[in-house]
Scaffold this motif. Structure first.
Motif, PDB file in Angstrom:
ATOM      1  N   LEU A 102       0.865  -0.920  -0.175  1.00 35.74           N
ATOM      2  CA  LEU A 102       0.372  -0.334  -0.359  1.00 35.74           C
ATOM      3  C   LEU A 102       0.915   1.141  -0.025  1.00 35.74           C
ATOM      4  O   LEU A 102       0.584   2.458  -0.229  1.00 35.74           O
ATOM      5  CB  LEU A 102      -0.679  -0.088   0.949  1.00 35.74           C
ATOM      6  N   GLY A 103       2.000   1.195   0.545  1.00 35.63           N
ATOM      7  CA  GLY A 103       2.812   1.911   0.473  1.00 35.63           C
ATOM      8  C   GLY A 103       3.807   2.644  -0.367  1.00 35.63           C
ATOM      9  O   GLY A 103       3.682   3.998  -1.301  1.00 35.63           O
ATOM     10  N   ALA A 104       4.261   1.130  -1.135  1.00 39.59           N
ATOM     11  CA  ALA A 104       4.469   1.725  -2.618  1.00 39.59           C
ATOM     12  C   ALA A 104       3.830   2.255  -3.948  1.00 39.59           C
ATOM     13  O   ALA A 104       3.586   3.131  -4.713  1.00 39.59           O
ATOM     14  CB  ALA A 104       4.685   0.013  -3.129  1.00 39.59           C
ATOM     15  N   ILE A 105       2.368   2.480  -3.666  1.00 40.71           N
ATOM     16  CA  ILE A 105       1.132   2.748  -4.596  1.00 40.71           C
ATOM     17  C   ILE A 105       1.299   4.389  -3.941  1.00 40.71           C
ATOM     18  O   ILE A 105       1.192   4.897  -5.111  1.00 40.71           O
ATOM     19  CB  ILE A 105       0.153   2.704  -3.798  1.00 40.71           C
ATOM     20  N   MET A 106       1.807   4.938  -3.017  1.00 35.75           N
ATOM     21  CA  MET A 106       1.971   6.766  -2.804  1.00 35.75           C
ATOM     22  C   MET A 106       3.638   7.025  -3.686  1.00 35.75           C
ATOM     23  O   MET A 106       3.169   8.161  -3.756  1.00 35.75           O
ATOM     24  CB  MET A 106       1.886   6.598  -1.356  1.00 35.75           C
ATOM     25  N   ILE A 107       4.014   5.590  -4.231  1.00 38.14           N
ATOM     26  CA  ILE A 107       5.121   6.583  -4.370  1.00 38.14           C
ATOM     27  C   ILE A 107       5.059   7.033  -5.537  1.00 38.14           C
ATOM     28  O   ILE A 107       4.807   5.249  -7.305  1.00 38.14           O
ATOM     29  CB  ILE A 107       6.748   5.703  -3.881  1.00 38.14           C
ATOM     30  N   PRO A 108       5.414   8.138  -6.223  1.00 40.28           N
ATOM     31  CA  PRO A 108       5.160   8.161  -8.056  1.00 40.28           C
ATOM     32  C   PRO A 108       6.699   7.669  -8.909  1.00 40.28           C
ATOM     33  O   PRO A 108       7.971   7.358  -8.419  1.00 40.28           O
ATOM     34  CB  PRO A 108       5.639   9.706  -8.221  1.00 40.28           C
ATOM     35  N   LEU A 109       6.572   6.971  -9.735  1.00 36.71           N
ATOM     36  CA  LEU A 109       7.033   5.860 -10.511  1.00 36.71           C
ATOM     37  C   LEU A 109       8.584   6.851 -11.313  1.00 36.71           C
ATOM     38  O   LEU A 109       9.714   6.468 -11.193  1.00 36.71           O
ATOM     39  CB  LEU A 109       6.131   5.095 -11.580  1.00 36.71           C
ATOM     40  N   THR A 110       8.247   7.868 -11.311  1.00 32.79           N
ATOM     41  CA  THR A 110       9.728   8.983 -11.809  1.00 32.79           C
ATOM     42  C   THR A 110      10.498   8.946 -10.435  1.00 32.79           C
ATOM     43  O   THR A 110      11.137   9.092 -11.086  1.00 32.79           O
ATOM     44  CB  THR A 110       8.748  10.076 -12.334  1.00 32.79           C
ATOM     45  N   LEU A 142       6.935  -4.495 -14.339  1.00 37.50           N
ATOM     46  CA  LEU A 142       6.313  -6.035 -13.709  1.00 37.50           C
ATOM     47  C   LEU A 142       5.291  -5.643 -12.673  1.00 37.50           C
ATOM     48  O   LEU A 142       5.148  -6.430 -11.918  1.00 37.50           O
ATOM     49  CB  LEU A 142       7.441  -7.124 -13.973  1.00 37.50           C
ATOM     50  N   VAL A 143       6.580  -4.334 -11.899  1.00 30.51           N
ATOM     51  CA  VAL A 143       6.356  -4.708 -10.332  1.00 30.51           C
ATOM     52  C   VAL A 143       4.610  -3.368 -10.675  1.00 30.51           C
ATOM     53  O   VAL A 143       4.674  -2.664 -10.960  1.00 30.51           O
ATOM     54  CB  VAL A 143       7.126  -3.670  -9.877  1.00 30.51           C
ATOM     55  N   SER A 144       3.970  -4.008 -10.209  1.00 29.21           N
ATOM     56  CA  SER A 144       2.241  -3.622 -10.286  1.00 29.21           C
ATOM     57  C   SER A 144       1.978  -3.469  -8.552  1.00 29.21           C
ATOM     58  O   SER A 144       0.861  -4.445  -8.313  1.00 29.21           O
ATOM     59  CB  SER A 144       1.287  -3.933 -10.824  1.00 29.21           C
ATOM     60  N   PRO A 145       2.068  -2.422  -7.783  1.00 28.33           N
ATOM     61  CA  PRO A 145       1.311  -2.317  -6.480  1.00 28.33           C
ATOM     62  C   PRO A 145       0.336  -2.437  -6.031  1.00 28.33           C
ATOM     63  O   PRO A 145      -0.475  -2.662  -5.556  1.00 28.33           O
ATOM     64  CB  PRO A 145       2.227  -1.013  -5.587  1.00 28.33           C
ATOM     65  N   PHE A 146      -0.153  -1.274  -7.552  1.00 33.98           N
ATOM     66  CA  PHE A 146      -2.183  -1.008  -7.327  1.00 33.98           C
ATOM     67  C   PHE A 146      -2.322  -1.991  -8.077  1.00 33.98           C
ATOM     68  O   PHE A 146      -3.741  -2.649  -7.595  1.00 33.98           O
ATOM     69  CB  PHE A 146      -2.144   0.108  -8.012  1.00 33.98           C
TER      70      PHE A 146
END
Length: 311
Positions: free
Chosen positions: A141-149, A176-180
């Motif tokens: 869930l925390g990784a969702i908040m991190i922008p990919l840029t 390949l990594v999709s936290p959402f």
């Protein structure tokens, strides 16, 4: 002389009206009362917000370079669509076809891999109890908040240490990594797969991987399609990651390639003006996404309808 009266006739009218045993007349459904003018206006504004850029792109792709700057954005000029299409596929020895092939490979492989990994992770979080599950899911869930840029530059530094920059792997592996997708599949799997069905499969002697492959994937179809489309669009439209990972123009996706052509046209200095070519190429690049949405939306409709009727 007195006459006998029944209990129903001696009861007052108010008590008879409040009797729950009496059938109540249903009011006819009035659609006009359910309408909201404010919501209607908001929906029309949102529709225009999404439709107007696509309409501008479709109209601008029919103009030549002169009409792009001399006519109103939503006004047609000289119809030059077929010449623009020819320029798109012949400029720089047909490099657009190479960019399109690269984009299809990057997006397809990334979307398939991301949806499969997200499905396995979401299924595990939803149906298994293991130490550290809540902590790991909180990390997701925390990784969702991190922008990919924000992760692009650290990813480039790591990949450069392994010497895999300027390769398709440098674009595919981070996608390949999709936290959402993991979060979405965890929520969907929790309700879509009954625990009793898993227990019945275990009683019949099925292993955990077989249960996931033959039972879980069949029930998680709409969720998998949703994650697939999200990953497909994200990779197809990704610009910053390929920009810093790739140096060779033969490996560019459409986003980076068209941006390079736009920069060349805007730079001047005797370079060829490719404004109409870039706009037409952008219009062509969204056609596969539209086809994918139109083809896969039936799986969304099936998923929304499932579970809506009790048996």
């Amino acid at each position: 002389m007195t006459t006998a009266t029944t209990g129903e006739s001696t009861r007052p009218a108010s008590s008879r009206a409040q009797d729950p045993a009496r059938p109540r007349t249903k009011r006819a459904y009035n659609r006009d009362r359910r309408r909201s003018n404010l919501l209607t206006v908001i929906l029309w504004l949102l529709a225009l917000y999404f439709i107007l850029p696509i309409a501008w792109l479709a109209i601008a792709s029919t103009k030549d370079n002169a009409d792009l700057f001399s006519t109103f954005g939503y006004a047609f000029g000289h119809f030059n669509l077929f010449q623009n299409l020819q320029d798109v596929f012949t400029t720089s020895n047909g490099i657009y076809l190479q960019w399109a092939l690269n984009t299809v490979i990057y997006a397809a492989v990334s979307a398939i891999g991301a949806s499969f990994l997200a499905t396995m992770a979401g299924y595990a979080f939803a149906k298994y109890r293991f130490p550290g599950a809540k902590i790991l899911f909180s990390v997701v869930l925390g990784a969702i908040m991190i922008p990919l840029t924000a992760l692009a530059l650290p990813t480039y530094l790591i990949f450069s240490q392994f010497g895999i920059t300027n390769t398709p792997i440098a674009v595919i592996v981070p996608s390949l990594v999709s936290p959402f997708g993991v979060f979405l599949m965890r929520v969907y799997a929790a309700d879509a797969i009954p625990d009793s069905m898993i227990e019945a499969a275990r009683v019949d002697g099925a292993g955990e991987f077989r249960i996931f492959w033959q039972v879980g994937l069949r029930l998680l179809g709409p969720g998998i399609v949703t994650v697939f489309l999200f990953a497909l669009v994200a990779t197809w439209n990704n610009y910053f990651l390929p920009l810093i990972m790739l140096n060779s123009s033969n490996l560019y996706p459409l986003t980076v390639g068209l941006a390079q052509q736009q920069a060349t046209s805007a730079g001047g200095g005797g370079s060829q003006a490719l404004f109409s070519t870039v706009i037409t190429g952008s219009a062509v690049s969204i056609v596969p996404l539209i086809i994918a949405f139109l083809f896969l939306q039936r799986y969304w409709q099936t998923g929304l309808a499932s579970g809506s009727v009790k048996e």
